[in-house]
Design an enzyme around this catalytic site. Structure first.
Site, PDB file in Angstrom:
ATOM      1  N   GLN A 153      -4.907  -2.281   9.864  1.00 42.42           N
ATOM      2  CA  GLN A 153      -4.713  -3.560   9.176  1.00 42.42           C
ATOM      3  C   GLN A 153      -5.257  -4.714  10.023  1.00 42.42           C
ATOM      4  O   GLN A 153      -4.888  -4.858  11.192  1.00 42.42           O
ATOM      5  CB  GLN A 153      -3.218  -3.778   8.880  1.00 42.42           C
ATOM      6  CG  GLN A 153      -2.915  -5.007   8.058  1.00 42.42           C
ATOM      7  CD  GLN A 153      -3.430  -4.907   6.618  1.00 42.42           C
ATOM      8  OE1 GLN A 153      -3.288  -3.882   5.962  1.00 42.42           O
ATOM      9  NE2 GLN A 153      -4.039  -5.982   6.126  1.00 42.42           N
ATOM     10  N   LYS A 174       0.851  -1.208   0.000  1.00 44.44           N
ATOM     11  CA  LYS A 174       0.000   0.000   0.000  1.00 44.44           C
ATOM     12  C   LYS A 174       0.879   1.248   0.000  1.00 44.44           C
ATOM     13  O   LYS A 174       0.600   2.210  -0.699  1.00 44.44           O
ATOM     14  CB  LYS A 174      -0.920  -0.006   1.233  1.00 44.44           C
ATOM     15  CG  LYS A 174      -2.056  -1.014   1.107  1.00 44.44           C
ATOM     16  CD  LYS A 174      -2.774  -1.263   2.424  1.00 44.44           C
ATOM     17  CE  LYS A 174      -3.719  -2.446   2.270  1.00 44.44           C
ATOM     18  NZ  LYS A 174      -4.245  -2.984   3.494  1.00 44.44           N
ATOM     19  N   ASP A 229     -11.168   1.885   3.969  1.00 41.16           N
ATOM     20  CA  ASP A 229     -11.517   0.472   3.760  1.00 41.16           C
ATOM     21  C   ASP A 229     -12.986   0.303   3.379  1.00 41.16           C
ATOM     22  O   ASP A 229     -13.379  -0.742   2.855  1.00 41.16           O
ATOM     23  CB  ASP A 229     -11.268  -0.332   5.049  1.00 41.16           C
ATOM     24  CG  ASP A 229      -9.892  -0.982   5.073  1.00 41.16           C
ATOM     25  OD1 ASP A 229      -9.314  -1.200   3.987  1.00 41.16           O
ATOM     26  OD2 ASP A 229      -9.413  -1.282   6.179  1.00 41.16           O
TER      27      ASP A 229
END
Ligand code: NAD
Length: 293
Positions: free
Chosen positions: A101, A57, A124
């Site tokens: 995460q 990312k 997200d």
């Protein structure tokens, strides 16, 4: 035995590369207006796979021109300390979007962490408020909503290859909260208009449903689960679930022989990982572009 490929390849990596080029132009435009798009990631503990996902990312951010903060917390971090970190990032105006995460280590609760992220900064697209808008079918969702990344990636892959979706019978295999379940909601939205059947581990006969489907999407994490016998000739077949073989290579939920009968298919050792990361950064840029108004 070699498998004769007749299907068009649904190449997520190639599409992701194109999307990163588009996003590079958008990031440059933001900078011209004095806005530095900025993402923050929070990684707790030392999970190797999670650290690798975070690394990719950040590499994408560097390529596109997005500032990225890489916040690492020790594995023994207590929930209040994690929530304090998330609250600080929520409050910081320079940070446009953030993500924690998952999965979190130890006794830390994934759902509590997801819900702590500000819904306005939820890149997200997994905050209960954003999932709720998807469930409710908010009319502006496809243009201004923060969509969950893997489902949005799959939608973009199908649209890019002009796979017909309106009125199409779509079989989604797997009802997980990150992929299958929100994907079923997304594809059945007004404006996309697919007729979705959500299959899972208690389904009695997968093949009976998939053989009638125009599009089959497998997000089960079962290597080779979908075989040629389960596919209607000409159907589009997307493998999302990934596992790793003895040789360390990634293996799709879609068996290699599907390419003989499908009209479109994802690669046998591929996934929608790069495309999922692109969808994450599309969410980030959409949030940053709100500062232009
Ligand atoms: P999950 O464990 O939450 O869900 C798996 C689902 O598959 C469950 O609903 C289960 O009922 C179903 N399932 C398992 N075996 C089945 C079978 N034999 N028949 C029918 N259904 C079956 O997992 P998830 O988080 O939804 O992820 C699913 C897969 O997608 C995993 O392999 C994961 O690694 C992969 N994934 C890939 C990406 C990406 O970007 N490429 C992103 C997220 C998840």
């Amino acid at each position: 035995m070699s498998v004769l490929r007749s299907a068009t390849l649904l190449d997520g990596d190639a599409l992701a590369e194109g999307l990163r080029r588009q996003m590079t132009a958008r990031a440059a435009q933001l900078r011209r207006h004095g806005i530095t798009p900025c993402m923050a990631t929070v990684l707790v503990g030392e999970n190797v796979a999670s650290a690798s996902y975070i690394g990719r990312k950040h590499a994408d951010c560097a390529e596109i021109g997005i500032e990225a903060r890489d916040i690492r917390l020790p594995a023994d971090t207590a929930m209040p300390a994690l929530l304090d970190q998330v609250a600080a990032l929520n409050a910081e105006a320079a940070v446009h979007g953030l993500m924690v995460q998952l999965p979190l280590p130890g006794a830390l609760d994934d759902d509590t962490a997801l819900a702590a992220v500000s819904p306005a900064k939820d890149i997200d697209g997994l905050h209960p408020e954003n999932l709720g808008r998807l469930l409710a079918g908010a009319p502006d969702l496809l243009t201004t909503g923060l969509l969950p990344c893997t489902p949005h990636a799959i939608l973009q892959l199908l649209r890019h290859h002009a796979v017909p979706l309106s009125g199409a019978r779509v079989a989604v295999i797997g009802r997980g909260p990150l992929v299958g379940r929100p994907l079923a909601m997304l594809l059945s939205l007004k404006g996309i208009d697919a007729e979705v059947t959500l299959l899972h581990s208690a389904s009695r006969d997968l093949a009976e449903v998939t053989r009638r489907a125009d599009v089959v999407i497998a997000a089960a994490g079962q290597p080779g689960l979908v075989t040629a016998q389960m596919i209607r000739p000409g159907a589009a077949v997307v493998g999302v679930g990934i596992t790793y073989g003895a040789d360390g290579r990634m293996v799709s939920d879609i068996a290699a022989d599907v390419a003989r009968v499908a009209g479109w298919v994802t690669p046998p050792h591929g996934s929608v990982g790069a495309l999922t990361r692109a969808a994450l950064l599309q969410n980030l840029l959409m949030i940053a572009e709100r500062d232009l108004a």
